[in-house]
Design a protein around this motif. Structure first.
Motif, PDB file in Angstrom:
ATOM      1  N   ILE A 115     -22.275 -33.876 -27.582  1.00  0.00           N
ATOM      2  CA  ILE A 115     -22.018 -35.632 -28.022  1.00  0.00           C
ATOM      3  C   ILE A 115     -23.369 -35.114 -29.450  1.00  0.00           C
ATOM      4  O   ILE A 115     -24.079 -36.050 -29.319  1.00  0.00           O
ATOM      5  CB  ILE A 115     -22.677 -35.948 -27.173  1.00  0.00           C
ATOM      6  N   ILE A 135     -26.940 -34.390 -26.558  1.00  0.00           N
ATOM      7  CA  ILE A 135     -26.921 -36.060 -27.030  1.00  0.00           C
ATOM      8  C   ILE A 135     -27.970 -36.418 -28.251  1.00  0.00           C
ATOM      9  O   ILE A 135     -29.059 -36.327 -28.087  1.00  0.00           O
ATOM     10  CB  ILE A 135     -27.489 -36.579 -25.908  1.00  0.00           C
ATOM     11  N   GLU A 188     -28.036 -43.151 -27.324  1.00  0.00           N
ATOM     12  CA  GLU A 188     -27.804 -42.772 -25.705  1.00  0.00           C
ATOM     13  C   GLU A 188     -28.298 -43.699 -24.997  1.00  0.00           C
ATOM     14  O   GLU A 188     -28.512 -43.017 -23.850  1.00  0.00           O
ATOM     15  CB  GLU A 188     -29.069 -41.728 -26.461  1.00  0.00           C
ATOM     16  N   ILE A 244     -25.062 -44.490 -23.198  1.00  0.00           N
ATOM     17  CA  ILE A 244     -24.663 -43.611 -22.797  1.00  0.00           C
ATOM     18  C   ILE A 244     -25.686 -43.360 -21.453  1.00  0.00           C
ATOM     19  O   ILE A 244     -25.014 -43.740 -20.014  1.00  0.00           O
ATOM     20  CB  ILE A 244     -24.462 -41.829 -23.343  1.00  0.00           C
ATOM     21  N   ILE A 267     -31.877 -33.886 -24.718  1.00  0.00           N
ATOM     22  CA  ILE A 267     -31.950 -35.545 -25.404  1.00  0.00           C
ATOM     23  C   ILE A 267     -32.678 -35.867 -26.748  1.00  0.00           C
ATOM     24  O   ILE A 267     -34.283 -35.413 -26.641  1.00  0.00           O
ATOM     25  CB  ILE A 267     -32.069 -36.774 -24.842  1.00  0.00           C
TER      26      ILE A 267
END
Length: 183
Positions: free
Chosen positions: A24, A109, A115, A118, A132
């Motif tokens: 992502i 991510i 974030e 999400i 992340i």
């Protein structure tokens, strides 16, 4: 065993052969290309118009539409904003269902501040590993929201393997490269 792939930490030893990986924020495709070179199946997602094959959509906390908003003059710093039309937006769960992948081996991510939406929308752990890049430096959210995300990930069963607050990229302090593994 932690490895760095295109500035994102992963534990390659936890990946099965032909792992299903969700990227992502795939802008530049460095992570996607590196993981594909290792033989994995990667589903790249980005909100920007790119010239490779990918899913042109956003992942957030709702199903609908959004637009892309550039932060400053950095093409890599584009985040999504809600809209009534434009780029399709999915929840992580809905996107995963649409791809018929109920549980990912790894999700990366890197979404310039989205974030928070999400992570806070998760009702269950979506992957064995979450790599992340948080974006405190964009001031989309602050330390309170950061703690909320950390608490949410812990409640879902994740343990931080790498989660250091450092200054990088000339953009100040941030959690630039965090790795959470489901225990």
């Amino acid at each position: 065993m932690k490895s760095e792939i295109a500035e994102h930490s992963v534990d390659l030893s936890l990946l099965p052969e032909k792992a299903n990986i969700l990227d992502i924020g795939c802008f530049g495709f460095a992570f996607t290309d590196a993981m594909r070179a290792l033989g994995h199946t990667v589903f790249p997602v980005d909100i920007q118009l790119l010239d490779k094959e990918y899913f042109h959509c956003a992942i957030s906390d709702y199903i609908g539409f959004c637009n892309a908003k550039m932060i400053g003059n950095d093409l890599q710093a584009t985040r999504m904003v809600r809209a009534s039309s434009g780029i399709p937006c999915w929840t992580l769960e809905a996107f995963s269902d649409n791809q018929n992948i109920p549980f990912w081996d790894l999700i990366k991510i890197d979404v310039e501040g989205s974030e928070y939406e999400i992570i806070m929308s998760l009702s269950k752990a979506p992957a064995k590993q979450l790599s992340i890049e948080f974006h405190l430096h964009t001031q989309v959210y602050g330390q309170i929201e950061m703690r909320m995300m950390e608490d949410k990930l812990k409640a879902l069963g994740y343990e931080a393997v790498s989660h250091d607050y450092t200054a990088q990229h000339g953009a100040g302090f941030n959690y630039w490269d965090s790795l959470f593994i489901l225990k």
